[in-house]
Design an enzyme around this catalytic site. Structure first.
Site, PDB file in Angstrom:
ATOM      1  N   GLU A 296     -67.935 -31.111   8.443  1.00  0.00           N
ATOM      2  CA  GLU A 296     -67.418 -32.443   8.772  1.00  0.00           C
ATOM      3  C   GLU A 296     -68.442 -33.197   9.600  1.00  0.00           C
ATOM      4  O   GLU A 296     -69.035 -32.638  10.529  1.00  0.00           O
ATOM      5  CB  GLU A 296     -66.107 -32.311   9.550  1.00  0.00           C
ATOM      6  CG  GLU A 296     -65.559 -33.638  10.066  1.00  0.00           C
ATOM      7  CD  GLU A 296     -64.262 -33.468  10.846  1.00  0.00           C
ATOM      8  OE1 GLU A 296     -63.551 -32.469  10.589  1.00  0.00           O
ATOM      9  OE2 GLU A 296     -63.968 -34.324  11.702  1.00  0.00           O
TER      10      GLU A 296
ATOM     11  N   GLU B 209     -65.878 -42.475  15.922  1.00  0.00           N
ATOM     12  CA  GLU B 209     -64.527 -42.395  16.444  1.00  0.00           C
ATOM     13  C   GLU B 209     -64.491 -43.153  17.775  1.00  0.00           C
ATOM     14  O   GLU B 209     -65.389 -43.000  18.604  1.00  0.00           O
ATOM     15  CB  GLU B 209     -64.087 -40.950  16.654  1.00  0.00           C
ATOM     16  CG  GLU B 209     -63.938 -40.162  15.360  1.00  0.00           C
ATOM     17  CD  GLU B 209     -63.520 -38.731  15.619  1.00  0.00           C
ATOM     18  OE1 GLU B 209     -62.407 -38.357  15.209  1.00  0.00           O
ATOM     19  OE2 GLU B 209     -64.306 -37.986  16.233  1.00  0.00           O
TER      20      GLU B 209
END
Length: 286
Positions: A163, A168
């Site tokens: 990932e 974010e």
């Protein structure tokens, strides 16, 4: 953002970062001067149109995915109210309060109090080597976690799947952008990454969030300014580098969960991620 716990301590985990630096708000640059993207989404179309099913999947639910592994409080839907074009060249992903009387199964409680959207290009579009750029405005506020990220197509179970969190912005840190990698021995709070500080809240203006994914090197940037680079020698074990593969894109706005915590009375809904474009440069599947 996969099935794992989040933590806000991302400036130094497993490695010493070069520093959390500020990034200007000028436009990001493509992978190489004069390059054209091999795939792009510009989101032209009438207001209220769902994103193209040719390129995008819409994942739904909450309960069956155990709150998406993070005890999240939103129920992802395929409704235009949660993900649609705005008629001005943007995709808008919206987290909003669930309709009154809705019974939306939730992992942590009987019914999810919020709805949102989670879009992926799995099985349709992926990046192997090159650059992914996403120009977007991200919602901010306590309990919100908008994310732009990649997951591996190697068929392995997470975290061996690999990932890359391109961007974010968590909860009540509206000017901090986190970029993180997760793999077999570095995941959850052991994820390896860095952060950078925006000149203003991420919700106020568009920024270009990007990752350059090269052989044995991943570099995160905002508005063309790199802030962290990961290479195999920074991992707990170099053989745990799992990024030499195709990886698909995900866009979502989570509400609540282990990292941001729940919203409070200062959190404004609807909360929107507005995406101007997505562009992939280099090699991959389209």
């Amino acid at each position: 953002m996969k099935l794992h716990v989040r933590t806000a301590i991302m400036c130094a985990i497993g490695v010493l970062l070069a520093g959390c630096v500020s990034a200007p708000a000028d436009a990001g640059r493509p992978a190489a001067e004069g390059d054209a993207p091999f795939w792009q989404a510009e989101f032209d179309g009438p207001a209220g149109t769902r994103p193209s099913a040719e390129d995008w999947n819409t994942e739904t639910g909450n309960l069956d995915e155990e709150g998406w592994g993070n005890n999240e409080l939103q129920y992802y839907t395929d409704d235009a109210a949660n993900s649609a074009l705005d008629g001005s060249g943007h995709l808008v992903i919206t987290a909003r309060r669930a309709p009154e009387g809705a019974e939306l199964p939730c992992y942590t409680q009987d019914s999810c109090p919020w709805t949102s959207a989670r879009l992926t290009t799995a099985g349709k579009v992926s990046l192997h080597h090159g650059r992914v750029e996403v120009r977007a405005k991200l919602p901010t506020g306590t309990g919100l976690l908008p994310a732009i990220w990649l997951l591996g197509d190697n068929g392995a179970q997470w975290p061996a799947q690999g990932e890359i969190d391109i961007s974010e912005v968590v909860g009540d840190e509206p000017r901090t952008v986190h970029g993180t990698a997760h793999g077999p021995t570095y995941y959850n709070e052991k994820g390896i990454g860095g952060s950078t500080t925006l000149p203003a809240d991420a919700s106020l203006t568009f920024h270009t969030y990007a990752v350059d994914k090269e052989p044995e090197r991943i570099t995160w940037s905002v508005d063309g300014e790199p802030y962290f680079t990961l290479t195999p020698d920074k991992l707990p074990a170099e053989h745990d580098w799992v990024f030499e593969q195709d990886m698909h894109l995900l866009l979502n706005v989570a509400v609540g969960g282990d990292w941001p915590g729940p919203p409070d009375n200062t959190t404004r809904f609807p909360a929107t991620m507005t995406v101007d474009y997505v562009r992939l440069y280099g090699t991959g599947r389209d």
